[in-house]
Design a protein around this motif. Structure first.
Motif, PDB file in Angstrom:
ATOM      1  N   LEU A 377       0.825  -1.202   0.000  1.00  0.00           N
ATOM      2  CA  LEU A 377       0.000   0.000   0.000  1.00  0.00           C
ATOM      3  C   LEU A 377       0.867   1.262   0.000  1.00  0.00           C
ATOM      4  N   GLN A 378       1.924   1.248   0.779  1.00  0.00           N
ATOM      5  CA  GLN A 378       2.834   2.395   0.785  1.00  0.00           C
ATOM      6  C   GLN A 378       3.475   2.590  -0.585  1.00  0.00           C
ATOM      7  N   GLY A 379       3.827   1.503  -1.247  1.00  0.00           N
ATOM      8  CA  GLY A 379       4.407   1.614  -2.577  1.00  0.00           C
ATOM      9  C   GLY A 379       3.435   2.213  -3.571  1.00  0.00           C
ATOM     10  N   LEU A 380       2.137   1.807  -3.502  1.00  0.00           N
ATOM     11  CA  LEU A 380       1.142   2.352  -4.423  1.00  0.00           C
ATOM     12  C   LEU A 380       0.889   3.824  -4.148  1.00  0.00           C
ATOM     13  N   GLU A 381       0.811   4.213  -2.876  1.00  0.00           N
ATOM     14  CA  GLU A 381       0.618   5.626  -2.559  1.00  0.00           C
ATOM     15  C   GLU A 381       1.811   6.470  -3.012  1.00  0.00           C
ATOM     16  N   PHE A 382       3.024   5.943  -2.829  1.00  0.00           N
ATOM     17  CA  PHE A 382       4.216   6.662  -3.297  1.00  0.00           C
ATOM     18  C   PHE A 382       4.193   6.793  -4.810  1.00  0.00           C
ATOM     19  N   LEU A 383       3.700   5.771  -5.481  1.00  0.00           N
ATOM     20  CA  LEU A 383       3.606   5.818  -6.948  1.00  0.00           C
ATOM     21  C   LEU A 383       2.608   6.872  -7.387  1.00  0.00           C
ATOM     22  N   LEU A 384       1.483   7.008  -6.669  1.00  0.00           N
ATOM     23  CA  LEU A 384       0.506   8.030  -7.022  1.00  0.00           C
ATOM     24  C   LEU A 384       1.063   9.427  -6.776  1.00  0.00           C
ATOM     25  N   GLN A 385       1.826   9.583  -5.702  1.00  0.00           N
ATOM     26  CA  GLN A 385       2.442  10.898  -5.442  1.00  0.00           C
ATOM     27  C   GLN A 385       3.430  11.264  -6.547  1.00  0.00           C
ATOM     28  N   GLN A 386       4.222  10.311  -6.981  1.00  0.00           N
ATOM     29  CA  GLN A 386       5.149  10.597  -8.084  1.00  0.00           C
ATOM     30  C   GLN A 386       4.396  10.920  -9.363  1.00  0.00           C
ATOM     31  N   LEU A 387       3.260  10.218  -9.583  1.00  0.00           N
ATOM     32  CA  LEU A 387       2.485  10.443 -10.807  1.00  0.00           C
ATOM     33  C   LEU A 387       1.911  11.863 -10.858  1.00  0.00           C
ATOM     34  N   GLU A 392       2.107  15.957 -18.033  1.00  0.00           N
ATOM     35  CA  GLU A 392       1.088  15.164 -18.735  1.00  0.00           C
ATOM     36  C   GLU A 392       1.665  14.439 -19.939  1.00  0.00           C
ATOM     37  N   LYS A 393       2.667  15.030 -20.588  1.00  0.00           N
ATOM     38  CA  LYS A 393       3.221  14.385 -21.775  1.00  0.00           C
ATOM     39  C   LYS A 393       4.105  13.192 -21.419  1.00  0.00           C
ATOM     40  N   ASP A 394       4.607  13.159 -20.167  1.00  0.00           N
ATOM     41  CA  ASP A 394       5.487  12.052 -19.757  1.00  0.00           C
ATOM     42  C   ASP A 394       4.761  10.968 -18.973  1.00  0.00           C
ATOM     43  N   ILE A 395       3.431  11.111 -18.849  1.00  0.00           N
ATOM     44  CA  ILE A 395       2.675  10.118 -18.053  1.00  0.00           C
ATOM     45  C   ILE A 395       2.733   8.737 -18.690  1.00  0.00           C
ATOM     46  N   ALA A 396       2.608   8.664 -20.023  1.00  0.00           N
ATOM     47  CA  ALA A 396       2.576   7.357 -20.700  1.00  0.00           C
ATOM     48  C   ALA A 396       3.889   6.598 -20.504  1.00  0.00           C
ATOM     49  N   GLU A 401       6.916   2.196 -17.461  1.00  0.00           N
ATOM     50  CA  GLU A 401       8.001   1.699 -16.627  1.00  0.00           C
ATOM     51  C   GLU A 401       7.472   1.014 -15.360  1.00  0.00           C
ATOM     52  N   THR A 402       6.329   1.478 -14.839  1.00  0.00           N
ATOM     53  CA  THR A 402       5.772   0.898 -13.616  1.00  0.00           C
ATOM     54  C   THR A 402       4.975  -0.372 -13.868  1.00  0.00           C
ATOM     55  N   GLY A 403       4.549  -0.614 -15.104  1.00  0.00           N
ATOM     56  CA  GLY A 403       3.762  -1.803 -15.408  1.00  0.00           C
ATOM     57  C   GLY A 403       2.275  -1.581 -15.363  1.00  0.00           C
ATOM     58  N   GLN A 408      -6.144   5.159 -13.036  1.00  0.00           N
ATOM     59  CA  GLN A 408      -7.299   4.476 -12.455  1.00  0.00           C
ATOM     60  C   GLN A 408      -6.941   3.045 -12.036  1.00  0.00           C
ATOM     61  N   GLU A 409      -6.080   2.399 -12.805  1.00  0.00           N
ATOM     62  CA  GLU A 409      -5.689   1.024 -12.441  1.00  0.00           C
ATOM     63  C   GLU A 409      -4.865   1.025 -11.152  1.00  0.00           C
ATOM     64  N   ILE A 410      -4.022   2.029 -10.988  1.00  0.00           N
ATOM     65  CA  ILE A 410      -3.246   2.120  -9.743  1.00  0.00           C
ATOM     66  C   ILE A 410      -4.171   2.369  -8.563  1.00  0.00           C
ATOM     67  N   GLU A 411      -5.152   3.264  -8.742  1.00  0.00           N
ATOM     68  CA  GLU A 411      -6.094   3.542  -7.663  1.00  0.00           C
ATOM     69  C   GLU A 411      -6.945   2.321  -7.344  1.00  0.00           C
ATOM     70  N   SER A 412      -7.318   1.575  -8.372  1.00  0.00           N
ATOM     71  CA  SER A 412      -8.092   0.347  -8.134  1.00  0.00           C
ATOM     72  C   SER A 412      -7.267  -0.674  -7.344  1.00  0.00           C
ATOM     73  N   SER A 413      -5.987  -0.799  -7.700  1.00  0.00           N
ATOM     74  CA  SER A 413      -5.116  -1.715  -6.959  1.00  0.00           C
ATOM     75  C   SER A 413      -4.954  -1.261  -5.515  1.00  0.00           C
ATOM     76  N   ARG A 414      -4.847   0.075  -5.321  1.00  0.00           N
ATOM     77  CA  ARG A 414      -4.723   0.578  -3.953  1.00  0.00           C
ATOM     78  C   ARG A 414      -5.980   0.285  -3.143  1.00  0.00           C
ATOM     79  N   ALA A 415      -7.137   0.430  -3.780  1.00  0.00           N
ATOM     80  CA  ALA A 415      -8.389   0.143  -3.068  1.00  0.00           C
ATOM     81  C   ALA A 415      -8.469  -1.337  -2.669  1.00  0.00           C
ATOM     82  N   LYS A 416      -8.057  -2.234  -3.582  1.00  0.00           N
ATOM     83  CA  LYS A 416      -8.085  -3.660  -3.275  1.00  0.00           C
ATOM     84  C   LYS A 416      -7.120  -4.001  -2.147  1.00  0.00           C
TER      85      LYS A 416
END
Length: 787
Positions: A377-387, A392-396, A401-403, A408-416
């Motif tokens: 969970l800490q890893g996913l939250e840190f990933l969202l903070q970095q995101l 916007e042009k470098d998001i893709a 690199e993160t997989g 939305q998929e990261i947030e869904s994983s965090r919720a699970k």
């Protein structure tokens, strides 16, 4: 009495002069060898050979050392002690230095013949010692005999048997320098006699050989004892055959002899078959050796077979007295008594200790799981903070690199992961729902493209919009189902709490109301099921027997489906079949497949309430199961097969009628499918075959009938043979049946007495005589028994 082998190695072989004959009784069951003039044979063993594979090779230390030093191989016989017996190993490809070899020019010699180096098979002669079975594998081998009926035809096996017999007698050299008197069957084929002579002359270097009939030697021996006369009959039921030989003036008349292919082997085999069919679960216990012992100890000849069988058929005390029981090894099961208080406390302490250990393991596993989920969970939250800090042009490129594909998929994983973490920490369902509602973002934030018009989206965004729409619909449906289940569970808990309060206020009234409600709901549910099956009324044929038509058994959804099919058939039945060309045609399949069968629907409210009340009654009413069974509403009870513990009687083999049924085949061979005559009729046939049939000779024959051979030891044999012969002889004829002094050993003893006489050398023939006169002379060769 059980058979006992005598295989002790003799040490006085060199003390006998070279003109002292060796006497061999080569019977189908036992092999006996000894010296002429003695009263008993020196060596006795079963006339069988078995060739199992050996599991492990036994080599002496001297042999190993010599073999490792590279000495040449030799065909030799090596003797080495194993336990208290001396076993012989032959044809061993090992060296001759520093070893005590007994050479016999490559001859197979001794009890065990094995190739030590190659290690393929072992030849065991006679009875096998059970102590040896741990060294040998007998699963692929069975005992083999050199005899076919009562004629020797396997001379390779006969060679092993003679090897062992001479070795046990004490012979050490490569030649047997003693005359040999060996027994054979009546009218032995010249081919078998010729092969036996060649074996004795060529292999063992015997100076002279004589052949004689075992039954004739037994008759002459008992004649010397005064048991029988010069004129008479000898009845010899042997191992595989039975012979009747008439004697006139002390000499056998072979032209008048008679043979039947029934003997002791068939009696034992018949008894083994009957017991195996009667007790198939004890077949491993019913071995050939045990059946032989049971036959000799308990079988008898019935005076009248039919009356004896009728006696056992009626039963009663007399039949019970004649029944024998063989008790197999059986150990009674231990009786389990009530455990003591100390035992109960000890088991409780062990159980508590095991439970504590399991709880500790579960707690450790839970803590490890919580740590893993928190780190994730800490890893996913840190990933969202970095995101959030990424342009916007470098998001893709960042997401690749993160997989992950999108935010939305990261947030869904965090919720699970958050939900799994709360579940692992043991939060209640209400707290979990509240936390999910607080943490659940709005639909606009989670699915931003849903409210955007399609004409404002790029093709990639349009695909993403469809995906978000599908995810939103699925998520909302899942949330509705979860909320519904949660509400139902809360309602069930509330209702159970109310029922428990009512029960505590007045248990009897509560139980009566619950039974009445259960009865009402069960009748209602049964009526509804009956209506679904039979409809609400009878068919147009006014069939009052309860039968209904197909249309009245259908529910509303099924009738609608039938209507749609019928309409489609009438609409499309004429002209070209173009069904499916229009889009509205495919709506028909959707209508037909939608809720078309009530059987696939879940249970209604009444059925769910009935199940709840039934479960409640089972908890508080112990008599509910029997009442439900009377109403026919309960589940069928599966009967558990009754298990009866094994008792002492289950390990008993009882045989009553088998005691006289098996030996009866000596008088009635047709009981086992042999179309030949019995012992009593054989005596009459032999008398009728005599060349000179005078009334006085026939009376002298029937007045001196000698029974010899191992199968004449059954009790009642003499009386049964007397009664059988009396029925085929004229009235008043003298009939006397006597048994030999020793039916088993008298043949060898008679041969030993005959070989010890001074005239015996004149009855033998040498190797030169055999090769000079040929087989035709050997066919006419006959021993003269009166010297």
């Amino acid at each position: 009495m059980p058979f006992t082998s005598q295989t002790i190695l003799q040490s006085d072989y060199a003390h006998f002069p070279s003109d002292c004959p060796i006497v061999i009784d080569n019977g189908g069951s036992n092999f006996r060898i000894g010296w002429a003039g003695e009263t008993n044979p020196r060596i006795v063993f079963r006339n069988i050979v078995q060739r199992p594979r050996h599991k492990a090779t036994v080599i002496s230390n001297d042999a190993k050392e010599a073999y490792n030093q590279g000495y040449p191989y030799h065909e030799a016989l090596v003797t080495f002690p194993l336990g208290e017996r001396l076993f012989s190993c032959v044809r061993t490809k090992i060296v001759a230095k520093n070893l005590n070899f007994l050479f016999r020019a490559g001859r197979s010699y001794g009890l065990i013949c094995l190739d030590i180096i190659i290690g393929e098979t072992v030849t065991i002669v006679g009875d096998h010692d059970l102590a040896l079975m741990k060294y040998f594998d007998c699963t692929r081998s069975s005992p083999r005999s050199a005899f076919d009926s009562n004629v020797v035809y396997q001379f390779e096996i006969m060679e092993y048997i003679l090897d062992y017999g001479f070795e046990r007698l004490g012979a050490e050299g490569s030649q047997i320098d003693h005359p040999v008197l060996i027994t054979e069957c009546v009218c032995n084929p010249v081919q078998s006699r010729s092969k036996m002579a060649e074996l004795l002359f060529e292999t063992y270097g015997v100076p002279s050989v004589a052949f004689g009939v075992d039954a004739a030697f037994s008759y002459k021996y008992n004649q010397q004892l005064g048991i029988c006369d010069k004129d008479g009959l000898v009845v010899c039921p042997g191992f595989t055959t039975t012979h009747v030989i008439p004697f006139v003036d002390g000499e056998p008349v072979y032209k008048a002899c008679c043979r039947t292919n029934i003997g002791g082997f068939h009696v034992s085999d018949y008894l083994k078959q009957l017991l195996s069919l009667k007790y198939p679960h004890h077949m491993s216990r019913i071995t050939w050796e045990k059946v032989e012992d049971l036959k000799m100890e308990h079988c008898f000849i019935a005076p009248e077979y039919a009356s004896e069988a009728q006696l056992f058929q009626k039963g009663g005390k007399e039949a019970e007295d004649r029944t024998r029981c063989w008790q197999l090894p059986w150990v009674p099961p231990p009786v389990e008594g009530l455990p003591s208080e100390e035992e109960i406390a000890r088991k409780a302490a062990i159980k508590e200790k095991q439970g504590q250990r399991l709880r500790e393991m579960a707690e450790a596993k839970r803590s490890s799981r919580i740590n893993e989920l928190e780190n994730e969970l800490q890893g996913l939250e840190f990933l969202l903070q970095q995101l959030e800090s990424v342009e916007e042009k470098d998001i893709a490129s960042f997401l690749s690199e993160t997989g992950y594909i999108s935010k939305q998929e990261i947030e869904s994983s965090r919720a699970k992961v958050s939900q799994s973490l709360r579940k692992a920490k043991g939060e209640s369902k209400g707290e979990q729902v509240e936390t999910e509602e607080k943490a659940d973002p709005s639909a606009a934030e989670k699915y931003p493209l849903i409210n955007v018009p399609d004409n404002m989206l790029t093709p990639e965004q349009f695909k993403e919009k469809k995906k978000q729409l599908f995810l939103k619909t699925t998520s909302e449906g899942r949330q509705r189902a979860k909320q519904k289940r949660f509400e139902e569970e809360l309602e069930r808990e509330r209702q159970n709490q109310q029922d428990e309060e009512k029960r505590l206020e007045n248990p009897e009234l509560y139980l009566e109301q619950l039974r009445a409600k259960y009865q009402e709901l069960s009748v209602k549910v049964e009526q509804r099921k009956r209506q679904r099956t039979n409809g609400n009324h009878t068919n147009g044929n006014h069939n009052f027997s309860g039968g209904v038509g197909r249309g009245e058994r259908l529910n509303a959804a099924q009738k609608e489906r039938m209507r749609l099919l019928t309409t489609a058939a009438f609409d499309r039945g004429k002209g070209e079949d173009n069904f499916g060309a229009r889009d509205e045609d495919w709506q028909l399949y959707k209508l037909m497949s939608r809720d078309n069968d009530d059987d696939e629907e879940g249970p209604d409210a009444d059925e769910a309430e009935l199940a709840r009340i039934s479960s409640r009654l089972q908890d508080i009413d112990p008599k509910f199961a029997s009442k439900a069974a009377e109403l026919g509403l309960s589940q069928p009870v599966v009967e558990v097969p009754s298990f009866r513990p094994l008792t002492k009687e289950d390990f008993q083999i009882v045989f009553g009628v088998e005691r006289f049924r098996c030996p009866e085949i000596l008088f009635h061979p047709n009981l086992v499918g042999v179309d030949q005559v019995g012992l009593d009729e054989m005596a009459g046939v032999s008398i009728r075959r005599l060349p000179s049939r005078s009334h006085g000779l026939e009376e002298r024959m029937t007045n001196s009938i000698l029974l010899t051979g191992g199968s004449c030891l059954f009790p009642g044999m003499n009386e049964r043979l007397v009664s059988g012969i009396r029925m085929i002889r004229p009235c008043g004829s003298p009939i006397r049946v006597v048994r030999a002094a020793d039916p088993v050993l008298d043949a060898w003893r008679g041969a030993a007495v005959y070989a010890a006489s001074m005239q015996f050398p004149g009855q033998t023939f040498s190797k030169a005589d055999y090769y000079e006169k040929g087989e035709d002379w050997l066919r006419r060769y006959s021993l003269r028994y009166t010297l």
